[in-house]
Design an enzyme around this catalytic site. Structure first.
Site, PDB file in Angstrom:
ATOM      1  N   HIS A 126      -2.078  -5.472   1.585  1.00  0.00           N
ATOM      2  CA  HIS A 126      -3.352  -6.158   1.351  1.00  0.00           C
ATOM      3  C   HIS A 126      -3.060  -7.608   1.010  1.00  0.00           C
ATOM      4  O   HIS A 126      -2.071  -7.905   0.337  1.00  0.00           O
ATOM      5  CB  HIS A 126      -4.094  -5.507   0.173  1.00  0.00           C
ATOM      6  CG  HIS A 126      -5.234  -6.321  -0.343  1.00  0.00           C
ATOM      7  ND1 HIS A 126      -6.491  -6.255   0.200  1.00  0.00           N
ATOM      8  CD2 HIS A 126      -5.302  -7.237  -1.343  1.00  0.00           C
ATOM      9  CE1 HIS A 126      -7.283  -7.096  -0.449  1.00  0.00           C
ATOM     10  NE2 HIS A 126      -6.588  -7.699  -1.389  1.00  0.00           N
TER      11      HIS A 126
ATOM     12  N   ARG B 252      -1.961 -14.797   4.457  1.00  0.00           N
ATOM     13  CA  ARG B 252      -2.676 -14.066   5.510  1.00  0.00           C
ATOM     14  C   ARG B 252      -2.004 -14.274   6.860  1.00  0.00           C
ATOM     15  O   ARG B 252      -1.935 -13.356   7.681  1.00  0.00           O
ATOM     16  CB  ARG B 252      -4.144 -14.438   5.508  1.00  0.00           C
ATOM     17  CG  ARG B 252      -4.798 -13.884   4.224  1.00  0.00           C
ATOM     18  CD  ARG B 252      -6.265 -13.962   4.149  1.00  0.00           C
ATOM     19  NE  ARG B 252      -6.971 -13.181   5.132  1.00  0.00           N
ATOM     20  CZ  ARG B 252      -7.254 -11.881   5.042  1.00  0.00           C
ATOM     21  NH1 ARG B 252      -6.820 -11.176   4.012  1.00  0.00           N
ATOM     22  NH2 ARG B 252      -7.965 -11.290   5.966  1.00  0.00           N
TER      23      ARG B 252
ATOM     24  N   GLU C  57      -9.319 -10.324  -7.799  1.00  0.00           N
ATOM     25  CA  GLU C  57      -8.432  -9.189  -7.507  1.00  0.00           C
ATOM     26  C   GLU C  57      -7.220  -9.164  -8.432  1.00  0.00           C
ATOM     27  O   GLU C  57      -6.790  -8.095  -8.875  1.00  0.00           O
ATOM     28  CB  GLU C  57      -7.987  -9.253  -6.049  1.00  0.00           C
ATOM     29  CG  GLU C  57      -9.122  -8.996  -5.071  1.00  0.00           C
ATOM     30  CD  GLU C  57      -8.741  -9.201  -3.625  1.00  0.00           C
ATOM     31  OE1 GLU C  57      -9.585  -8.901  -2.762  1.00  0.00           O
ATOM     32  OE2 GLU C  57      -7.610  -9.638  -3.328  1.00  0.00           O
TER      33      GLU C  57
ATOM     34  N   THR D  67      -5.185  -7.328  10.681  1.00  0.00           N
ATOM     35  CA  THR D  67      -5.354  -6.009  10.068  1.00  0.00           C
ATOM     36  C   THR D  67      -4.830  -4.904  10.970  1.00  0.00           C
ATOM     37  O   THR D  67      -4.185  -3.970  10.517  1.00  0.00           O
ATOM     38  CB  THR D  67      -6.846  -5.769   9.744  1.00  0.00           C
ATOM     39  OG1 THR D  67      -7.298  -6.819   8.891  1.00  0.00           O
ATOM     40  CG2 THR D  67      -7.057  -4.444   9.049  1.00  0.00           C
TER      41      THR D  67
ATOM     42  N   TYR E  62     -12.269  -1.853  -4.175  1.00  0.00           N
ATOM     43  CA  TYR E  62     -12.873  -2.054  -2.858  1.00  0.00           C
ATOM     44  C   TYR E  62     -14.399  -1.946  -2.895  1.00  0.00           C
ATOM     45  O   TYR E  62     -15.032  -1.714  -1.864  1.00  0.00           O
ATOM     46  CB  TYR E  62     -12.281  -1.064  -1.850  1.00  0.00           C
ATOM     47  CG  TYR E  62     -10.860  -1.401  -1.477  1.00  0.00           C
ATOM     48  CD1 TYR E  62     -10.579  -2.501  -0.659  1.00  0.00           C
ATOM     49  CD2 TYR E  62      -9.793  -0.653  -1.946  1.00  0.00           C
ATOM     50  CE1 TYR E  62      -9.286  -2.826  -0.324  1.00  0.00           C
ATOM     51  CE2 TYR E  62      -8.478  -0.981  -1.602  1.00  0.00           C
ATOM     52  CZ  TYR E  62      -8.237  -2.067  -0.798  1.00  0.00           C
ATOM     53  OH  TYR E  62      -6.939  -2.388  -0.465  1.00  0.00           O
TER      54      TYR E  62
ATOM     55  N   LYS F 151       0.814  -1.211   0.000  1.00  0.00           N
ATOM     56  CA  LYS F 151       0.000   0.000   0.000  1.00  0.00           C
ATOM     57  C   LYS F 151       0.855   1.272   0.000  1.00  0.00           C
ATOM     58  O   LYS F 151       2.074   1.221   0.214  1.00  0.00           O
ATOM     59  CB  LYS F 151      -0.936  -0.031   1.206  1.00  0.00           C
ATOM     60  CG  LYS F 151      -1.954  -1.168   1.132  1.00  0.00           C
ATOM     61  CD  LYS F 151      -2.859  -1.174   2.356  1.00  0.00           C
ATOM     62  CE  LYS F 151      -3.905  -2.261   2.276  1.00  0.00           C
ATOM     63  NZ  LYS F 151      -4.817  -2.225   3.439  1.00  0.00           N
TER      64      LYS F 151
ATOM     65  N   PHE G  89     -15.909   2.926   6.479  1.00  0.00           N
ATOM     66  CA  PHE G  89     -14.510   3.258   6.190  1.00  0.00           C
ATOM     67  C   PHE G  89     -14.199   3.343   4.693  1.00  0.00           C
ATOM     68  O   PHE G  89     -13.076   3.651   4.304  1.00  0.00           O
ATOM     69  CB  PHE G  89     -13.572   2.238   6.851  1.00  0.00           C
ATOM     70  CG  PHE G  89     -13.784   0.813   6.402  1.00  0.00           C
ATOM     71  CD1 PHE G  89     -13.245   0.348   5.219  1.00  0.00           C
ATOM     72  CD2 PHE G  89     -14.532  -0.056   7.180  1.00  0.00           C
ATOM     73  CE1 PHE G  89     -13.439  -0.969   4.804  1.00  0.00           C
ATOM     74  CE2 PHE G  89     -14.730  -1.374   6.783  1.00  0.00           C
ATOM     75  CZ  PHE G  89     -14.183  -1.825   5.580  1.00  0.00           C
TER      76      PHE G  89
ATOM     77  N   ASN H 199      -2.181  -0.067   7.145  1.00  0.00           N
ATOM     78  CA  ASN H 199      -1.631  -1.344   7.594  1.00  0.00           C
ATOM     79  C   ASN H 199      -0.667  -1.982   6.604  1.00  0.00           C
ATOM     80  O   ASN H 199      -0.454  -3.173   6.616  1.00  0.00           O
ATOM     81  CB  ASN H 199      -2.753  -2.303   7.985  1.00  0.00           C
ATOM     82  CG  ASN H 199      -3.676  -2.616   6.826  1.00  0.00           C
ATOM     83  OD1 ASN H 199      -3.310  -2.516   5.669  1.00  0.00           O
ATOM     84  ND2 ASN H 199      -4.886  -3.001   7.146  1.00  0.00           N
TER      85      ASN H 199
ATOM     86  N   ARG I 277       2.766  -6.914   9.165  1.00  0.00           N
ATOM     87  CA  ARG I 277       2.079  -5.764   9.758  1.00  0.00           C
ATOM     88  C   ARG I 277       2.650  -5.407  11.123  1.00  0.00           C
ATOM     89  O   ARG I 277       2.749  -4.228  11.470  1.00  0.00           O
ATOM     90  CB  ARG I 277       0.583  -6.019   9.831  1.00  0.00           C
ATOM     91  CG  ARG I 277      -0.072  -5.928   8.450  1.00  0.00           C
ATOM     92  CD  ARG I 277      -1.540  -6.181   8.511  1.00  0.00           C
ATOM     93  NE  ARG I 277      -2.183  -5.924   7.236  1.00  0.00           N
ATOM     94  CZ  ARG I 277      -3.218  -6.619   6.791  1.00  0.00           C
ATOM     95  NH1 ARG I 277      -3.740  -7.596   7.515  1.00  0.00           N
ATOM     96  NH2 ARG I 277      -3.756  -6.319   5.625  1.00  0.00           N
TER      97      ARG I 277
END
Length: 143
Positions: A117, A87, A128, A93, A51, A11, A59, A114, A104
């Protein structure tokens, strides 16, 4: 377990803080192969499209603004059990709740920023990945 793929996005906060190389090193050390990667900058519209599933959540606007605030690095990763393993590698998150040693926990500042993704299912990984990459941009199976 079958070899499969997942999508990640480093990100804008990851790029801004110069952690792209560090995060990629963690990903590769965990056994993931990068089969597609590029640096891009999302517009508010492209972030909103990605998204879309969160459109009704409170959010959503803040997320789209953040994701279009600077360059990001989407990648398609390949590994056995890719989605679940990735993950686990990235952690919760909220970095305050993430396990020690996760991406993270190491690099993220907040739940909103964070750093990374990760797709939440094989089905979403395919959807995606197609949002960011044409099939011609993917490297053939490296195994």
């Amino acid at each position: 377990m079958a070899t499969n793929r997942t999508l990640t996005i480093l990100k804008p906060d990851c790029v801004r803080k110069n952690h792209v190389g560090d995060v990629i090193a963690h990903i590769q050390k965990a056994g993931f192969k990068i089969v597609a990667m590029k640096m891009t900058r999302l517009t508010a519209a492209t972030a909103g499209g990605f998204y879309e599933v969160h459109k009704e959540r409170p959010f959503y606007g803040e997320l789209c603004a953040f994701m279009s605030s600077g360059p990001c690095v989407p990648m398609i990763l390949e590994k056995e059990n890719a989605v679940a393993d990735f993950r686990k590698l990235i952690g919760a998150t909220d970095p305050a709740e993430a396990a020690e040693g996760t991406i993270r926990k190491l690099y993220a500042d907040s739940k909103g920023e964070n750093i990374i993704h990760g797709s939440d299912s094989d089905e979403n990984a395919a959807i995606e990945s197609a949002y960011f990459f044409a099939k011609s941009e993917e490297v053939a199976n490296l195994a």
